[in-house]
Design a protein around this motif. Structure first.
Motif, PDB file in Angstrom:
ATOM      1  N   VAL A 298       0.528  -1.869  -0.383  1.00 64.36           N
ATOM      2  CA  VAL A 298       0.311   0.188   0.393  1.00 64.36           C
ATOM      3  C   VAL A 298       0.801   1.074  -0.121  1.00 64.36           C
ATOM      4  N   LEU A 299       0.429   2.463  -0.573  1.00 64.59           N
ATOM      5  CA  LEU A 299       0.878   3.400  -0.821  1.00 64.59           C
ATOM      6  C   LEU A 299       0.672   4.483   0.246  1.00 64.59           C
TER       7      LEU A 299
ATOM      8  N   ILE B 225      -7.358  -0.511   9.620  1.00 61.66           N
ATOM      9  CA  ILE B 225      -6.342  -1.180   8.216  1.00 61.66           C
ATOM     10  C   ILE B 225      -5.251  -0.917   9.584  1.00 61.66           C
ATOM     11  N   GLN B 226      -4.044  -1.759   9.387  1.00 60.48           N
ATOM     12  CA  GLN B 226      -3.206  -1.608  10.373  1.00 60.48           C
ATOM     13  C   GLN B 226      -1.638  -1.662   9.509  1.00 60.48           C
ATOM     14  N   THR B 227      -1.016  -0.806   8.698  1.00 63.09           N
ATOM     15  CA  THR B 227       0.321  -0.735   7.950  1.00 63.09           C
ATOM     16  C   THR B 227       1.315  -0.501   8.987  1.00 63.09           C
ATOM     17  N   ASP B 228       2.110  -0.651   8.565  1.00 60.44           N
ATOM     18  CA  ASP B 228       4.436  -0.510   8.546  1.00 60.44           C
ATOM     19  C   ASP B 228       4.418   0.447   7.699  1.00 60.44           C
TER      20      ASP B 228
ATOM     21  N   GLY C  67      -5.594  11.778   4.544  1.00 56.16           N
ATOM     22  CA  GLY C  67      -4.369  11.502   3.234  1.00 56.16           C
ATOM     23  C   GLY C  67      -5.087   9.889   3.295  1.00 56.16           C
ATOM     24  N   PRO C  68      -4.752   9.774   1.474  1.00 56.12           N
ATOM     25  CA  PRO C  68      -5.446   8.562   1.593  1.00 56.12           C
ATOM     26  C   PRO C  68      -4.350   7.713   1.584  1.00 56.12           C
ATOM     27  N   LEU C  69      -5.225   6.359   1.477  1.00 53.53           N
ATOM     28  CA  LEU C  69      -3.857   5.112   1.561  1.00 53.53           C
ATOM     29  C   LEU C  69      -4.006   4.382   0.565  1.00 53.53           C
ATOM     30  N   PHE C  70      -3.523   4.114  -0.504  1.00 56.93           N
ATOM     31  CA  PHE C  70      -3.746   3.228  -2.025  1.00 56.93           C
ATOM     32  C   PHE C  70      -3.489   1.965  -1.818  1.00 56.93           C
TER      33      PHE C  70
ATOM     34  N   VAL D 292      -8.598   4.144  -3.331  1.00 61.81           N
ATOM     35  CA  VAL D 292      -8.547   4.012  -2.232  1.00 61.81           C
ATOM     36  C   VAL D 292      -8.826   3.053  -1.031  1.00 61.81           C
ATOM     37  N   VAL D 293      -8.459   2.578  -0.100  1.00 61.97           N
ATOM     38  CA  VAL D 293      -8.346   1.554   0.614  1.00 61.97           C
ATOM     39  C   VAL D 293      -8.878   1.906   2.026  1.00 61.97           C
ATOM     40  N   GLY D 294      -7.913   2.853   1.558  1.00 61.68           N
ATOM     41  CA  GLY D 294      -8.330   3.434   3.621  1.00 61.68           C
ATOM     42  C   GLY D 294      -7.662   5.108   3.585  1.00 61.68           C
ATOM     43  N   ILE D 295      -7.987   5.509   4.483  1.00 62.43           N
ATOM     44  CA  ILE D 295      -7.930   6.674   5.107  1.00 62.43           C
ATOM     45  C   ILE D 295      -6.964   7.018   5.707  1.00 62.43           C
TER      46      ILE D 295
END
Length: 464
Positions: free
Chosen positions: A159-160, A196-199, A209-212, A218-221
């Motif tokens: 994800v970005l 949604i947890q990310t690193d 901002g968006p999570l791509f 966009v999968v998340g904010i």
């Protein structure tokens, strides 16, 4: 010789690029070029009110004139408090999504695009429970982003994120999805967002901002980070796109968000509780209290039921229940599956609408015959004022816990109000003693009690 060396270097670079391509690592440059025009930086201004710098002391008339000016209240001038965050355009006519905490309390909101165009934004609506806000700018044919189906998102996917961390405009950072459906209670102890947890490196300024995904959807904010230093340590949390889309629709239509409401207080089911309630493993949400006048109170749901399914949603942990209930439209009829004393039951409930936004123990004469009983708990009648404050129908107050007793091993403390032993309700000292005498020995049994007004279940065993 130099020519041959240059050819060798060129070949080496080509082979390296080819190796990266075959390694399966993502290439983000084209993705960033395509989506960044729809990402915005948000600057806010909050104007503080004029205020007095100090209060006049009592007896001011006795202060000599030469010192009086030292105690005169001074007017502090207005000052502007600036803040910033991120957001993104969700429709070409100027609707922008961001976090509620980015624009909360702001008197002025300014939006800036990557091409340096600036717009003044107005708030369409906010939803503090999901920490989302919808803004509107006066623009046409603006670049916009599309939402992904976050239900297809898997742990381990790349994800970005794009945002303005620490004011560094339109910075990109990448990582993987670390977990899905994280329950993080808010400061109001509410839990309506399955994060949604990310690193991905998320820092102050990335909020909203968006999570791509790798398709540029966009999968998340990006909403929260866990940190001890104020910077990223690889624990960031994003609001799922499916929840955000529902919020956008409601804020556009009504300027507010209506959520489903069940009206129960729940807790996690551990290994011992699972065994005592007849479950083959820890699962579900254990009902510890039903709110009077709530949809749950109007159904056949009972305290001590373990909700394992709500509509189409499986309830694996207690945090899954608020997520499932909150997404249901008020007035919807839903079938719940519960486990009651080891038996599965189906219960129908009409979901309601979630609204907007010192413990006294009676002093009674000690009973010399009360030696703590089989549980090692000295109890007394419930004070009427406590019963009213905590909305209890009955129970007994623990006055003393004997050392080494079953009650002590269960973690019961003086001041706790016991409302249930085993599967039997307790409404008086007499009922408590009858139920206590009938409890089987060497069995794991549930005990329900209130501590400072909050209900809880634990397990208790009488070793005989």
């Amino acid at each position: 010789m130099i020519k041959q060396l240059l050819v060798a270097i060129t070949l080496l670079f080509a082979l390296t690029a080819q190796a990266v391509a075959y390694s399966g690592l993502p290439e983000f440059t084209r993705l960033i070029e395509e989506v960044s025009p729809a990402v915005v930086k948000i600057n806010t201004v909050e104007k503080t009110k004029q205020r007095n710098s100090m209060r006049l002391p009592q007896g001011q008339q006795q202060i000599p004139d030469i010192f009086r000016h030292l105690f005169e209240p001074r007017r502090m001038p207005e000052r502007n408090v600036h803040s910033m965050g991120s957001g993104f355009i969700v429709s070409s006519d100027g609707y922008i999504l961001t976090n509620n905490h980015v624009i909360e309390g702001a008197d002025e909101i300014q939006v800036r695009l990557t091409d340096r165009r600036e717009f003044k934004a107005e708030v369409v609506g906010t939803d503090p429970r999901s920490d989302l806000a919808l803004l509107k700018v006066d623009g046409k044919n603006l670049p916009k982003l599309t939402f992904a189906d976050d239900k297809k998102l898997k742990v381990g996917e790349w994800v970005l994120a794009i945002g303005s961390p620490f004011g560094l405009d339109f910075s990109a950072s990448a990582g993987i999805v670390s977990a899905i459906g994280r329950s993080i209670p808010s400061e109001r102890n509410e839990n309506y967002v399955p994060f949604i947890q990310t690193d991905v490196a998320i820092n102050p300024g990335n909020s909203g901002g968006p999570l791509f995904n790798l398709d540029g959807e966009v999968v998340g904010i990006n909403s929260q980070i866990y940190t001890r230093s104020g910077g990223s340590i690889g624990l960031s949390f994003a609001i799922p796109s499916s929840l955000a889309q529902n919020v956008i629709v409601q804020l556009k239509d009504k300027g507010r968000v209506d959520r489903g409401w069940l009206g129960v207080v729940i807790q996690e089911v551990d290994k011992d509780l699972a065994k005592s309630f007849g479950l083959n493993k820890p699962m579900g949400a254990l009902v510890t209290q039903i709110v009077e006048g709530s949809p749950a109170a109007d159904s056949k749901l009972k305290v001590g039921d373990v909700i394992v399914r709500f509509g189409k949603a499986d309830i694996q942990v207690s945090g899954d229940l608020p997520h499932a209930v909150g997404t249901v439209a008020p007035g919807t009829e839903v079938i719940m599956e519960v486990v009651r004393q080891g038996i599965k039951k189906k219960i129908s409930v009409e979901v309601g609408r979630l609204s907007g936004e010192d413990d006294g123990v009676a002093a009674t004469e000690e009973d010399p015959k009360d030696s703590g009983g089989r549980l090692g708990l000295v109890v007394e009648p419930l004070d009427k004022q406590m019963q009213k404050n905590w909305q209890l129908s009955g129970g007994v107050v623990v006055r003393q816990v004997l050392e080494g007793s079953a009650g002590a091993r269960a973690g019961i403390l003086p001041g706790d109000v016991i409302a249930q032993l085993g599967f039997n309700g307790v409404d008086s000292v007499e009922t408590y003693r009858k139920v206590e005498q009938a409890l089987p020995a060497n069995s794991l049994l549930p005990i329900r009690f209130f501590r400072r007004g909050r209900p809880a279940f634990r397990t208790i065993t009488i070793e005989e």
